[in-house]
Design an enzyme around this catalytic site. Structure first.
Site, short mmCIF file in Angstrom:
data_model
loop_
_atom_site.label_atom_id
_atom_site.label_comp_id
_atom_site.label_asym_id
_atom_site.label_seq_id
_atom_site.Cartn_x
_atom_site.Cartn_y
_atom_site.Cartn_z
N LYS A 159 0.84 -1.21 0.00
CA LYS A 159 0.00 0.00 0.00
C LYS A 159 0.87 1.25 0.00
O LYS A 159 1.76 1.40 0.84
CB LYS A 159 -0.91 0.00 1.23
CG LYS A 159 -1.88 -1.17 1.24
CD LYS A 159 -2.66 -1.27 2.53
CE LYS A 159 -1.76 -1.57 3.70
NZ LYS A 159 -2.50 -1.83 4.95
N THR B 119 -7.83 9.10 8.92
CA THR B 119 -7.34 7.93 8.18
C THR B 119 -7.03 6.75 9.10
O THR B 119 -6.62 5.69 8.64
CB THR B 119 -6.06 8.27 7.41
OG1 THR B 119 -5.11 8.80 8.35
CG2 THR B 119 -6.31 9.30 6.32
N GLY C 169 -7.17 3.54 10.84
CA GLY C 169 -7.95 2.32 10.68
C GLY C 169 -8.13 1.90 9.23
O GLY C 169 -8.74 0.86 8.96
N THR C 170 -7.58 2.68 8.30
CA THR C 170 -7.79 2.32 6.89
C THR C 170 -7.14 0.97 6.55
O THR C 170 -7.70 0.19 5.79
CB THR C 170 -7.23 3.40 5.94
OG1 THR C 170 -5.97 3.82 6.43
CG2 THR C 170 -8.15 4.59 5.82
N GLY C 171 -5.95 0.72 7.12
CA GLY C 171 -5.24 -0.54 6.80
C GLY C 171 -6.03 -1.75 7.28
O GLY C 171 -6.25 -2.71 6.53
N CYS C 172 -6.47 -1.69 8.55
CA CYS C 172 -7.25 -2.82 9.12
C CYS C 172 -8.52 -3.01 8.31
O CYS C 172 -8.91 -4.14 7.99
CB CYS C 172 -7.65 -2.53 10.56
SG CYS C 172 -6.28 -2.14 11.63
#
Ligand SMILES: Cc1ncc(COP(=O)(O)OP(=O)(O)O)c(N)n1
Ligand SMILES: Cc1nc(C(=O)O)sc1CCOP(=O)(O)O
Ligand SMILES: [Mg+2]
Length: 515
Positions: A190, A223, A225-228
């Site tokens: 990412k 932003t 928490g976007t990865g989880c």
């Protein structure tokens, strides 16, 4: 065993719900971790069970504390869920000890699942370290070879590759290839943190082909928490049976929309706020978190707009709606039969602002899509429009739905279908709607008597006959809906005031009669 109890059945053929198990840490601020995973799966319509590896004390400022769950107890949670609940996909997040990585590894071998999604959480977006370097070896040797996809950000990819600098899309491609060599079947690197990049670019590698997945960068502090959430959305799509690239694309789009919807939220005082994947929260962005719900008394003076009349009198729809509200309209319906969708949507948004500022509900005629797109208060549908039952499913439980009915049978069906009110007409002949059947005062009365819902009368109603309409003597007739009486007039304000006076007189006469 009690004799009178029905035997337990193991017939699971009825409805198999796609199921993701997330193995991750709890985020007290609920932007990331287990909380984000549950929201993401819910937003994608997938069941989510949870194995908690650590409890963190964190907020929008950073991580204040981490309490790691003993590895035996992580194992116990894994066994409880995996041995019983038919998990399709396991998604991992924060794995804070090498012991927990080992326990997970053993559990996955004992209870194999359809797919494993590894989000190698090591550093929080606030920069706090959530998994130390000792775990890297465990990731590399034990977990990556089992993974169907890993989803590192630039820092995590760099850490897994022993500190290699990643600064360009070309670096990301090389990293994806090197990570793929460690065993996972697919890699998504990412690039959200890529310097000097106008787009958000992620690199997906399936062992054969590279895909650069680009999207526009959304400017927001929210932003966290976007990865989880992205990894959980991928897991959710895989659980539904999607192929990998399709799952990644859908997940990415879903997260982008989530970012867009929650870009203006103000939660917490830190530099990085949470975002939220439960789209219904989008109405917060328009300040419409006020208490919602239908009040039948709002039907009292129901103004229904008409684009042709506005054109004839040379006024904008916003001026028309503003004047009707000033004159005493208690609810507004946009009935714009000959405008194009984009124009209708823009008009609806502008009118909604005016209506919200006066606490007046705004409904959209016929167009459920426009109502959803502008977050209107509801819709009005006729017998040949979208069925009310389907409109209810699309709009959710809080929105107002009105249905046109000319017969008691239609009124009964509207109630079954979950409508909030009935529009009954034409009470008198009308020039506004072509070929409209006139039901008269008797037809109106028959519908009102049969209806369990409140009713508004429509069709040819003016200040000179509104009193006769309201005097038919049925308590659920709550008001009149009018088009030409208000909008085919030189002054909408004066026309609305006149009608308002008549309706108030009719209401006070009926109060006197009942006392
Ligand atoms: C309040 C109210 N009642 C009835 C109607 C008519 O709706 P419908 O039968 O769908 O006809 P069109 O308005 O779409 O021509 C209404 N709009 N509002
Ligand atoms: C939109 C509409 N529906 C009707 C029905 O009978 O369901 S009559 C009608 C037109 C109402 O316009 P006016 O107030 O100008 O007569
Ligand atoms: Mg209609």
């Amino acid at each position: 065993m009690q004799e009178d109890k029905a035997p337990m059945t193991s017939d699971h053929s009825k409805l198999k719900i796609p199921h993701v198990l997330t193995v991750a840490g709890s985020d007290s601020g609920a932007g990331a971790g287990i909380q984000a995973d549950i929201k993401a799966c819910a937003a994608r319509g997938v069941y989510c069970s949870t194995v908690i590896t650590a409890v963190t004390a964190q907020n929008t400022v950073g991580v204040q504390g981490v309490n790691v769950v003993p590895e035996d107890f992580v194992g116990e949670q894994l066994k409880s869920v995996l041995s019983d609940m038919e998990v399709d996909v396991v998604k991992t997040g924060m794995l804070p000890s090498i012991g927990i990585v080992n326990v997970l590894n053993q559990s996955l071998r004992e209870f194999p699942v359809q797919a494993l999604v590894v989000d190698p959480v090591m550093v929080s977006t606030s920069g706090d370290v959530l998994a130390g370097p000792s775990i890297l070896a465990g990731f590399r040797e034990d977990l990556l070879p089992l993974a169907d996809i890993i989803t590192p950000n630039l820092k995590e990819a760099s850490a897994l590759l022993g500190g290699q600098q990643l600064e360009t899309v070309s670096d990301m491609r090389s990293a994806a290839k090197l990570l793929h060599d460690m065993g996972p079947r697919n890699v998504l690197v990412k690039g959200g943190d890529l310097p000097d990049s106008l787009d958000a670019v992620d690199v997906f590698f399936d062992g054969q082909d590279f895909y650069e997945l680009r999207s526009s960068r959304i400017k927001t502090r929210n932003t966290h928490g976007t990865g989880c959430s992205l990894a959980s959305c991928i897991a959710a799509e895989l659980a539904k049976g999607s192929p990998m690239l399709q799952a990644v694309k859908v997940a990415k789009r879903h997260v982008e929309s989530g970012l867009d919807y929650s870009k203006d939220f103000v939660i917490g005082n830190g530099v990085q706020g949470p975002f939220d994947l439960l789209f219904r929260l989008k109405s917060y962005a328009q300040n419409s978190w006020r208490q919602v719900g239908f009040n039948p008394n709002d039907l009292f003076l129901y103004a229904v707009t008409d684009s042709r009349m506005n054109k004839k009198w040379g006024r904008s729809i916003t001026d028309a709606v503003g004047a009707a509200i000033e004159g005493g309209a208690t609810i507004v319906q946009l009935r714009e039969k000959d405008v194009e969708t984009q124009g209708f949507l823009e008009a609806a948004k502008a009118c909604l602002k005016i209506c919200r500022s006066h606490g007046i509900p705004l409904l959209i005629n016929d167009r459920i899509d426009v109502a959803i797109a502008c977050d209107a208060d509801g819709v009005h549908v006729g017998q040949s429009d979208m069925p009310a039952r389907i409109a209810r499913t699309l709009l959710g439980p809080e929105k107002i739905i009105g249905v046109s009915c000319k017969t008691p049978e239609q009124a009964h069906q509207a109630w079954i279908d979950g409508a909030d009110y009935i529009g009954c007409g034409g009470v008198y002949p009308t020039n506004t709607k072509e070929n409209n059947l006139t039901v008269g005062l008797d037809g109106l009365k028959a519908v009102c008597v049969a209806s369990k819902l409140p009713v508004v009368a429509i069709g040819g109603i003016s200040a000179s006959n509104a009193c006769s309409v309201m005097q038919i003597g049925v308590p659920n007739l709550k008001g009149v809906a009018v088009v030409s009486t208000l909008f085919d007039r030189e002054s909408i304000l004066t026309a609305t005031r006149e009608l308002h006076v008549v309706l108030q007189e009719a209401a006070s006469m009926s109060v006197q009669r009942t006392h």
